[in-house]
Design a protein around this motif. Structure first.
Motif, PDB file in Angstrom:
ATOM      1  N   SER A   1       1.042  -3.556  -6.092  1.00  0.00           N
ATOM      2  CA  SER A   1       1.158  -2.198  -5.548  1.00  0.00           C
ATOM      3  C   SER A   1      -0.176  -1.465  -5.680  1.00  0.00           C
ATOM      4  CB  SER A   1       2.262  -1.424  -6.284  1.00  0.00           C
ATOM      5  OG  SER A   1       2.437  -0.148  -5.711  1.00  0.00           O
ATOM      6  N   ILE A   2      -0.603  -0.886  -4.553  1.00  0.00           N
ATOM      7  CA  ILE A   2      -1.859  -0.137  -4.516  1.00  0.00           C
ATOM      8  C   ILE A   2      -1.584   1.238  -3.917  1.00  0.00           C
ATOM      9  CG2 ILE A   2      -4.241  -0.105  -3.680  1.00  0.00           C
ATOM     10  CD1 ILE A   2      -3.992  -3.109  -3.160  1.00  0.00           C
ATOM     11  N   LYS A   3      -2.122   2.266  -4.518  1.00  0.00           N
ATOM     12  CA  LYS A   3      -2.025   3.598  -3.934  1.00  0.00           C
ATOM     13  C   LYS A   3      -3.015   3.688  -2.765  1.00  0.00           C
ATOM     14  CE  LYS A   3       0.933   5.417  -6.848  1.00  0.00           C
ATOM     15  NZ  LYS A   3       2.288   5.868  -6.432  1.00  0.00           N
TER      16      LYS A   3
ATOM     17  N   ILE B   1       0.882  -1.170   0.000  1.00  0.00           N
ATOM     18  CA  ILE B   1       0.000   0.000   0.000  1.00  0.00           C
ATOM     19  C   ILE B   1       0.918   1.217   0.000  1.00  0.00           C
ATOM     20  CG2 ILE B   1      -1.862   1.209   1.183  1.00  0.00           C
ATOM     21  CD1 ILE B   1      -2.565  -1.434   2.554  1.00  0.00           C
TER      22      ILE B   1
ATOM     23  N   THR C   1       2.320   4.839   0.036  1.00  0.00           N
ATOM     24  CA  THR C   1       2.029   6.191   0.503  1.00  0.00           C
ATOM     25  C   THR C   1       3.266   6.783   1.148  1.00  0.00           C
ATOM     26  OG1 THR C   1       0.635   7.539   1.982  1.00  0.00           O
ATOM     27  CG2 THR C   1       1.160   5.320   2.715  1.00  0.00           C
TER      28      THR C   1
ATOM     29  N   GLU D   1      -4.626   6.107  -1.532  1.00  0.00           N
ATOM     30  CA  GLU D   1      -5.825   6.899  -1.804  1.00  0.00           C
ATOM     31  C   GLU D   1      -6.856   6.125  -2.624  1.00  0.00           C
ATOM     32  OE1 GLU D   1      -2.431   8.468  -4.507  1.00  0.00           O
ATOM     33  OE2 GLU D   1      -2.719   7.855  -2.421  1.00  0.00           O
ATOM     34  N   ASP D   2      -6.419   5.100  -3.352  1.00  0.00           N
ATOM     35  CA  ASP D   2      -7.357   4.310  -4.163  1.00  0.00           C
ATOM     36  C   ASP D   2      -8.232   3.399  -3.306  1.00  0.00           C
ATOM     37  OD1 ASP D   2      -6.295   5.483  -6.401  1.00  0.00           O
ATOM     38  OD2 ASP D   2      -4.934   3.830  -6.874  1.00  0.00           O
ATOM     39  N   LEU D   3      -7.853   3.206  -2.057  1.00  0.00           N
ATOM     40  CA  LEU D   3      -8.641   2.342  -1.170  1.00  0.00           C
ATOM     41  C   LEU D   3      -9.797   3.089  -0.508  1.00  0.00           C
ATOM     42  CD1 LEU D   3      -5.795   0.269   0.541  1.00  0.00           C
ATOM     43  CD2 LEU D   3      -7.337  -0.462  -1.284  1.00  0.00           C
ATOM     44  N   GLY D   4      -9.802   4.416  -0.655  1.00  0.00           N
ATOM     45  CA  GLY D   4     -10.899   5.206  -0.105  1.00  0.00           C
ATOM     46  C   GLY D   4     -10.901   5.282   1.411  1.00  0.00           C
TER      47      GLY D   4
ATOM     48  N   LYS E   1      -9.638  -3.189   5.215  1.00  0.00           N
ATOM     49  CA  LYS E   1     -10.043  -3.209   3.805  1.00  0.00           C
ATOM     50  C   LYS E   1      -9.416  -4.394   3.082  1.00  0.00           C
ATOM     51  CE  LYS E   1     -11.494  -1.495  -0.178  1.00  0.00           C
ATOM     52  NZ  LYS E   1     -12.905  -1.684  -0.608  1.00  0.00           N
TER      53      LYS E   1
ATOM     54  N   ASP F   1     -11.205  -7.587   1.299  1.00  0.00           N
ATOM     55  CA  ASP F   1     -11.013  -7.791  -0.140  1.00  0.00           C
ATOM     56  C   ASP F   1     -10.379  -9.146  -0.448  1.00  0.00           C
ATOM     57  OD1 ASP F   1     -12.078  -5.306  -0.513  1.00  0.00           O
ATOM     58  OD2 ASP F   1     -10.191  -4.311  -1.023  1.00  0.00           O
TER      59      ASP F   1
END
Length: 254
Positions: A206-208, A91, A93, A210-213, A108, A112
């Motif tokens: 890789s996940i940003k 994640i 950041t 902010e994309d997870l809300g 989250k 998921d």
């Protein structure tokens, strides 16, 4: 028994053998050109997950390592996969994360990915908050076994031994479950060269952040960071009378 899908959060911190230094601006600990490694408590959690799979074999379907932080955190995810994680998630950041923010991000991911067991270190050696596991259990409404010194799986239940004042406490719980690890739980294995090479072929998703809300904005503000005062050297006294006199001088006794 139901198949276990295990999530292992790991954190990138200043190596435990390095003495931290406050930066010149006194806003944080200096991290530039400083050796970083996996948080020791996280390594213990990773080791415990691998041992569970060695015992339960096909009843552990997957071990997933996850880290939240800058892109450089991928290096500890490679270490985690070298220890035995099947895949990992980063994640990404640059925001400094507080325990509640991390717990929300992990919640989250748990939902998921469909994980039913989370094993994580009881604390990180940089902030020593010791809050993320408990907060995650609260957000998920799952049972929690914190500060585990021994973990056993019997009769479709986890039995976790905790060290408490004056003895030990044994807690039994079913999955889904949160376990946080203490230092006495195990000794993490060294990552062999063949496993390091295998880890390079395992995927890192890789996940940003902010994309997870998820709201990860910090609720606390660091005003100033300073070094602890230097300890004064001790002094030797010749007899009890001199000791009492010295203690009276410093106001320790009257």
């Amino acid at each position: 028994m139901s198949s276990l899908k295990i999530l292992i959060p790991v954190k990138r911190v200043i190596d435990h053998a390095i003495r931290p230094r406050v930066n010149r601006a006194q806003t944080a600990v200096e991290t530039a050109n400083v050796k970083m490694s996996m948080n020791p408590f996280c390594a213990i959690a990773m080791e415990e997950a691998v041992r569970l799979r060695e015992i339960l074999k096909e009843n552990v379907s997957e071990i997933i390592a996850v880290s939240a932080g800058p892109a450089k955190s991928a290096d500890i995810l490679r270490t985690a996969m070298g220890m035995g994680a099947d895949r990992s998630i980063l994640i990404e950041t640059d925001q400094e994360l507080e325990p509640l923010a991390v717990a929300k991000l992990l919640k989250k991911l748990v939902q998921d990915e469909g994980c039913n067991l989370v094993i994580l270190g009881k604390q990180a050696i940089d902030d020593d908050c010791s809050q993320t596991g408990q907060m995650l259990a609260g957000l998920l409404n799952w049972p929690q076994c914190t500060c585990a010194a021994k973990v056993e799986f019997k009769d479709d239940k986890f039995r976790v031994t905790r060290e408490i004042d004056g003895g030990q406490e044994i807690i039994a719980a079913n999955v889904p479950l949160i376990i946080t690890t203490d230092l006495r739980l195990n000794e993490p294995r060294l990552v062999s060269l063949p496993n390091i090479m295998k880890a390079k072929k395992k995927p890192i998703k890789s996940i940003k952040a902010e994309d997870l809300g998820i709201d990860i904005y910090p609720r606390l503000k660091t005003i100033k960071v300073t070094e602890p005062p230097a300890r004064k050297g001790g002094a030797k006294v010749k007899n009890v009378d001199e000791l009492i006199s010295r203690l009276k001088e410093v106001g320790a006794i009257q």
